[in-house]
Design a protein around this motif. Sequence first.
Motif, short mmCIF file in Angstrom:
data_model
loop_
_atom_site.label_atom_id
_atom_site.label_comp_id
_atom_site.label_asym_id
_atom_site.label_seq_id
_atom_site.Cartn_x
_atom_site.Cartn_y
_atom_site.Cartn_z
N LEU A 222 -82.69 35.64 27.29
CA LEU A 222 -82.79 36.01 25.86
C LEU A 222 -82.65 35.12 25.14
CD1 LEU A 222 -81.26 39.72 25.69
CD2 LEU A 222 -83.71 39.23 25.66
N LEU A 223 -83.36 34.23 24.36
CA LEU A 223 -83.50 33.37 23.59
C LEU A 223 -84.02 33.82 22.16
CD1 LEU A 223 -83.76 32.04 26.22
CD2 LEU A 223 -84.37 29.82 25.32
N ARG A 224 -83.09 33.61 21.06
CA ARG A 224 -83.40 33.79 19.69
C ARG A 224 -84.00 32.73 18.96
NH1 ARG A 224 -79.13 36.29 15.07
NH2 ARG A 224 -80.85 36.78 13.30
N LEU A 225 -84.91 33.16 18.32
CA LEU A 225 -85.65 32.13 17.36
C LEU A 225 -85.63 32.84 15.68
CD1 LEU A 225 -88.39 30.74 19.50
CD2 LEU A 225 -86.56 29.43 18.69
N PRO A 226 -85.92 32.10 14.77
CA PRO A 226 -86.13 32.74 13.39
C PRO A 226 -87.01 33.84 13.51
CG PRO A 226 -85.95 30.38 13.18
CD PRO A 226 -86.07 30.59 14.60
N GLY A 227 -86.53 35.18 13.58
CA GLY A 227 -87.49 36.27 13.14
C GLY A 227 -88.05 36.81 14.62
N LEU A 228 -87.35 36.18 15.53
CA LEU A 228 -87.91 36.90 17.02
C LEU A 228 -87.03 36.39 18.09
CD1 LEU A 228 -89.34 34.51 18.72
CD2 LEU A 228 -91.38 34.81 17.08
N TRP A 229 -87.23 37.17 19.16
CA TRP A 229 -86.41 36.76 20.52
C TRP A 229 -87.66 36.55 21.54
CZ3 TRP A 229 -81.31 36.81 21.86
CH2 TRP A 229 -80.51 37.05 21.12
N ARG A 230 -87.41 35.40 22.36
CA ARG A 230 -88.08 35.04 23.24
C ARG A 230 -87.57 35.69 24.67
NH1 ARG A 230 -90.61 29.02 22.80
NH2 ARG A 230 -90.85 29.59 24.96
N VAL A 231 -88.13 36.47 25.54
CA VAL A 231 -87.69 37.13 26.70
C VAL A 231 -88.30 36.59 27.84
CG1 VAL A 231 -86.76 38.98 27.95
CG2 VAL A 231 -87.23 39.20 25.30
N SER A 232 -87.65 36.07 28.67
CA SER A 232 -88.32 35.48 30.02
C SER A 232 -87.97 36.55 31.19
CB SER A 232 -87.65 33.90 30.40
OG SER A 232 -88.04 32.92 29.53
N LEU A 233 -89.14 36.84 31.85
CA LEU A 233 -89.04 37.74 32.78
C LEU A 233 -89.59 37.33 34.13
CD1 LEU A 233 -90.24 40.61 30.29
CD2 LEU A 233 -88.00 40.28 30.82
N TYR A 234 -89.28 38.22 35.02
CA TYR A 234 -89.93 37.68 36.35
C TYR A 234 -90.43 39.06 36.88
CZ TYR A 234 -87.41 33.55 35.65
OH TYR A 234 -86.80 32.08 35.23
N PRO A 235 -91.49 38.85 37.83
CA PRO A 235 -91.91 40.06 38.51
C PRO A 235 -90.78 40.70 39.44
CG PRO A 235 -93.44 38.53 38.93
CD PRO A 235 -92.23 37.99 38.21
N TRP A 236 -90.75 41.96 39.25
CA TRP A 236 -89.74 42.79 40.16
C TRP A 236 -90.14 42.83 41.58
CZ3 TRP A 236 -89.19 47.68 36.58
CH2 TRP A 236 -88.07 47.28 35.49
#
Length: 402
Positions: A222-236
């Motif tokens: 979870l990486l926060r930027l102004p006004g949004l969050w970037r979420v790096s996900l991986y296939p289960w």
Amino acid sequence: MSSGTPEQVIIVGGGPVGLVAAMRLGHFGIPAVVVEAEDQVSRALKASTFHPPTLEMLDQYGITPGLLEAGLVAPTWQVRMHETGEYAEFDLSVLKGDTAHPYRLQVEQWKLSELLLAHIRTKLPGIRVLMGHRCVAVEQDEGGVRAVVESASGGRQELAGRYLIAADGARSTVRAALDLSFEGLTFPETTVLATTRFPFHEHIPTLSYINYCWASTGTFSLLRLPGLWRVSLYPWEGETVEDALEPDSIQKKLQHILPRDEPYEIMEIRPYRIHQRVVNTYVNGRIVLAGDAAHINSPSGGMGMNGGIHDAFNLTEKLKRIYAGESEALLAQYERQRRPIAIKHVLQQSGRNRARMQERGEKQRRATLGELQRKAGDPRLAREYLLETSMILGLREAAAIE
């Protein structure tokens, strides 16, 4: 017919690395032309973390204040056990004696590119930027280098110069034209990057702006930027990449991070593979590689763009001295100073970051978290670790290489 002065530097690639190189050369009074295939700055989901030494470098040219205004200062970062809420938190303030910017800055790389373009266009008349032009061929001899570039409409022109910097990214056409070996590997997993405006920080109050998280289903960040969050996900486990890219799959993963009674607003989705590669030689006669054209790595830890900018600063310092009459052997020093550092401090460190987050065993995760908590809690150990992960140590080692 060739255009431009034969003394100019041709820069292929108008991303952060190429534009930083152009800006530096412009301030040194060295003419340059930037060739960029896109007709405008790309706002694709790419790098978003700036490390302390990068901010120091850009501060010399008045760029950092604009980045600070556009981004978020992250004084800490965390590694977390998601289900239990346990975490190790690294406080970059321990670096206050080592840098004027003891923090990471979270801001999209395209904002840097726009600041650099504005700086070049308003302050550096000796620098030309050709947007919407692709480099389709390069050749060189003892007298100089030439690049054939093609506009979006199909028109062609030949640019002549003294040197060429290939800063045209992981799929570098210049590297391919030189038939250089790009040694390394591609990891099996695919990362799915998604952005959302949902304010995770208002619901998980212990979050930092930068969080690398273990969960029972795998891992995410979870990486926060102004006004949004970037979420790096991986296939289960058992899920194909194609299925993982489906909005329903991304919803399930976000709901697992934080269950809600309504769906998440997902703004953008981008998959990417993770590579660890370095070109066999940075310097090829009058053509020199920098940034992703020379080395690509796992994005974990935010070292790729920063390492490329460090390449640009080092290389342009060498070119400044060469244009002032010193030996072209300085280009070999650029390679000696940057290639081993890319391997040791960028590829290997980002690879360790990736391996840590790919750990699936509960026992090993707990052992790793305990070790990270021990380092984070000891100012001396924390400083040593952060000098490495903030890219300060690598730059110090490079500077000592003759």
